[in-house]
Enzyme design. Structure first.
Site, PDB file in Angstrom:
ATOM      1  CB  ILE A 168     -31.919  -4.705   1.178  1.00 54.37           C
ATOM      2  CG1 ILE A 168     -31.132  -3.963   0.088  1.00 54.37           C
ATOM      3  CG2 ILE A 168     -31.105  -5.859   1.754  1.00 54.37           C
ATOM      4  CD1 ILE A 168     -30.896  -4.746  -1.194  1.00 54.37           C
TER       5      ILE A 168
ATOM      6  N   GLY B 114     -33.553  -7.853  -6.442  1.00 55.37           N
ATOM      7  CA  GLY B 114     -32.630  -8.992  -6.549  1.00 55.37           C
ATOM      8  C   GLY B 114     -31.182  -8.564  -6.472  1.00 55.37           C
TER       9      GLY B 114
ATOM     10  CD  GLU C 220     -27.272 -13.282 -12.251  1.00 57.60           C
ATOM     11  OE1 GLU C 220     -28.470 -13.243 -12.506  1.00 57.60           O
ATOM     12  OE2 GLU C 220     -26.462 -13.884 -12.950  1.00 57.60           O
TER      13      GLU C 220
END
Ligand code: MOS
Length: 770
Positions: free
Chosen positions: A652, A725, A728
């Site tokens: 992260i 990532g 989503e």
């Protein structure tokens, strides 16, 4: 340099005390936050332009047919109206489909061309653009335009169209057809000790970002067009606009410095930008076109989707058969495809698998990617079916998932580059207190509400594209990084600045990241949760090159204390370079430039994915979602009182903005579960609830505790940063966890989304076999 170093050298600890160093992963607030909340940030429709004209779109209600006549007489008489563009008087634009294809569009099919001809393809299609000197005049005049359409029979009912569903013909970057069947799923299902069969229905959803789609086209000197557009990719819009109107790329600059959310609605260039450009070219003036909130419901949506899942298992919970079919809605003009069913056989190990994916063409606008396209539906279906299987087996739903855990991607026969889903399950369950869950439904009650606990898994791809980042270290110590990236509200500006600052050992305020301009170095659309793996990797790469250059410059100086050191002997912190083994030997980066007589130091980096390495692995992010619902059976209302989302998404970069991404996804998951659906009137072929009074999104009162956990993962195959990532994944599985929690609370299994009060009150769905 020799005589400069001593006077600038300071004890390293003293330098450190001045400012806490920026690190990767550190929670840092958004740099653009103050600009956004004070209104200083300008969105597409807020950029000023001299002599600006306002375009308002006239759309037609007819779902299919041909325009017979457009009567613009009364509208043209309104004071202030300058022109009314229709397919009959528009300027020249290309006819061939190829000129309308963008970086994200399906390869086959015919993209919508606004005001191109008399054909009406869907209800809500723009048929005229009224252009006036004020917005008010244009809006009033637009109501006076009379459009006559000779209608033809239309078809907008997915469930009625299922028998005519076709195999998708579109091959599209990133699209994978369902995997080849494995084993004999039908026979294994027939022989299974326990069977579950369920059919799912998901209604259409519209994106509805806060900022409506808009474009301000500034008609400048030498007929140059500066276009402020609401888009997820400035270069994608420049590409399409210049091709559609036959303009050299150098005549078009597209900017999207601030984007008020998009969620996929801004991946493809939308008609407002084409219409505004069309009017600007015809009238040789600046033009702005803004959609109304109602018009936001007429240019693409998450497709209505039907699914069937059949699971067979042994009494101990071992899956023996997995069948998953889906039919998604598309338009008559294009095959919009997404990966719906593949996720189920990627998440669970099963030897007998058969999956199918088809499309049904309807007379709507083509569907569009919406946050976690495909997975949002497909993972929902498998995760609800797994919950029902656990219920029938009297096994804990989490234990059933662990029993069938896939340590390998059997779809592709590839290992995962990393997969800490087990850690998500364990850490999420512990934080939630899952151990205390009674197994039987209807076991918990609080006052008049039934209480239920449910869980589900989420997954999404870890994607990486290619991009360039240019860096300039200035004599004043500022580092400027440039790339045509977008920040659609995800925190890109902040995170890229942070990666630059952390890599260079600089303070946040000494780094400036420039994005949102098609003239900047090439960058992809911001989509697929890939900007950190792509642009972020390029930022890190360019910083390392700069460091190398600085080291070379420093060691070449006469009597330099760095003369004999190797590159990995130096470190960078607090705007200085230092010797790792002798930390008091430091030099300011600005002094390295000064000593070399340089005004600035420039570097470039092209980030290309390590395809040869990556193709040996499946790269995916994962999540485990746990939630608590409280259901009032008499009113049919559901409150999601507690959510724990445990995420495995690689390293992260910024704990604060990443957490915000996940919270946003969970809020949308709650919304998808309980509120959102655009319903078509099949007789009219039109989405009817096209406003926020009737299309429901959650408000603060709908949202309670949301707890986000990031489990440890560091994936150097997914990206050089170790990141995968986080955009989503926050959404995927949330609605399934809520569905499963409602079942735990009430014993009712609701197989269509959204789970509105009428469905919550209805008897158990008959779609499950007994
Ligand atoms: Mo997204 S649906 O990758 O903008």
């Amino acid at each position: 340099m020799n005589d400069r170093v001593p006077e600038l050298a300071r004890p390293f600890a003293e330098l450190l005390a001045m400012r806490p160093p920026v690190a990767l992963g550190m929670p840092l607030p958004r740099l653009d936050g103050p600009d956004k909340v004070t209104g200083r940030a300008r969105y597409a429709a807020e950029h000023p332009a001299g002599d600006l004209l306002y375009g308002v779109i006239v759309d037609t209600a007819a779902a299919r047919g041909r325009i017979q006549r457009i009567d613009t007489g009364r509208a043209a008489a309104v004071p202030g109206v300058v022109d009314i563009l229709t397919h009959e008087n528009r300027p020249r634009m290309r006819s061939l489909d190829m000129f309308y294809k963008d970086m994200t569009a399906p390869v086959t099919g015919s993209p919508f061309k606004p005001l191109h001809d008399a054909e009406v393809h869907y209800s809500g299609q723009p048929v005229a653009l009224v252009v006036a000197t004020s917005f008010e005049a244009a809006r009033h005049a637009a109501t006076l335009v009379q459009v006559e359409v000779a209608t033809e029979p239309h078809h907008t009912d997915l469930m009625a169209a299922l028998p005519e569903a076709h195999d998708p013909s579109a091959l599209r970057a990133g699209f994978k057809p369902p995997p080849e069947p494995r084993g004999d799923a039908e026979a294994a299902y027939a022989a299974a000790a326990v069977q579950v069969e369920a059919e799912f229905h998901h209604g259409a959803e519209h994106h509805n970002p806060m900022e409506m789609h808009a474009a301000t086209v500034v008609y400048g000197r030498n007929r140059h067009l500066t276009i402020h557009d609401k888009t997820q990719g400035s270069q994608n819009v420049r590409w399409v606009v210049s091709r559609v109107f036959g303009l050299p790329k150098s005549r078009v600059t597209v900017k999207n410095q601030f984007v008020g959310g998009a969620f996929g609605a801004g991946l493809r260039p939308q008609h407002p930008v084409l219409l505004a450009t069309m009017a600007a070219l015809k009238l040789e003036r600046s033009v702005r076109v803004v959609l109304t909130r109602q018009q936001m419901f007429f240019f693409g949506h998450r497709p209505e989707t039907w699914q069937r899942v059949k699971l067979g298992a042994q009494a101990d919970g071992q899956l023996t058969a997995l069948m998953h079919d889906a039919v998604g809605a598309t338009s008559r003009k294009e095959d919009y495809v997404e990966v719906v069913v593949n996720w189920s056989s990627q998440l669970y190990r099963c030897d007998n698998v058969r999956q199918g994916y088809k499309l049904a063409a309807l007379d709507h606008y083509s569907p569009m990617d919406m946050r976690a396209p495909g997975a949002a539906h497909g993972v929902h279906a498998i995760e609800v079916a797994m919950d029902e299987l656990a219920h029938r087996l009297h096994i804990d739903p989490l234990a059933l998932r662990l029993k069938n855990y896939a340590d390998h991607d059997y779809n592709e026969d590839l290992p995962f580059s990393s997969k800490e889903l087990r850690a998500c399950y364990h850490e999420g369950a512990q934080r939630f207190g899952w151990d205390a869950r009674p197994q039987a439904p209807r076991s918990m009650r609080e006052g008049r509400e039934l209480v239920g606990w449910g869980m589900a898994t989420g997954t999404w791809d870890a994607l990486q594209m290619f991009a360039r980042v240019h860096a300039v270290l200035q004599a004043d110590g500022q580092l400027v990084l440039r790339s045509a990236a977008s920040d659609i509200g995800t925190g890109t500006l902040t995170v890229m600045t942070q990666i630059g600052a952390a890599s260079m050992g600089m303070a946040m305020e000494d780094v400036r990241f420039e994005l949102g301009d098609s003239n900047l170095p090439v960058a992809p659309i911001e989509g697929g949760s890939s900007h950190v793996t792509t642009i972020g990797s390029a930022v890190q790469g360019v910083c390392e090159r700069l460091q190398h250059k600085l080291w070379e410059l420093a060691r070449k100086q006469p009597n330099s204390p760095f003369a004999t050191c190797r590159f990995h002997d130096v470190g960078f912190a607090q705007g200085t370079m230092y010797l790792r083994f002798e930390r008091d030997v430091t030099v300011r980066l600005t002094d390295i430039l000064a000593a070399a007589g340089l005004k600035e130091l420039e570097e470039k980096y092209l980030m290309l994915p390590a395809v040869l390495k990556q193709k040996k692995y499946t790269r995916a992010v994962h999540s485990a979602v746990f939630c608590e619902v409280k259901v009032d059976e008499e009113l049919g209302t559901v409150r999601v009182t507690r959510v724990v989302s445990a995420i495995a998404a690689g390293r992260i970069m910024n704990a604060q903005t990443a957490r915000s991404q996940i919270i946003g996804g969970v809020v949308w998951g709650i919304s998808q579960a309980l509120h959102e659906e655009t319903q078509a009137d099949q007789q009219l072929g039109r989405f009817m609830n096209h406003d926020f009074a009737q299309y429901h999104v959650p408000v603060n009162a709908d949202i309670h505790d949301i707890d986000v956990i990031f489990v440890d993962e560091n994936d150097r195959i997914a990206s050089r940063l170790g990141a995968k990532g986080v955009g989503e994944i926050g959404l995927v599985g949330v609605a399934a966890a809520i569905c499963n929690a409602i079942h735990h609370a009430t014993g009712r299994r609701i197989l269509s989304l959204p789970m509105t009060p009428d469905k919550v009150m209805a008897p158990a769905s008959p779609s499950y076999n007994a």
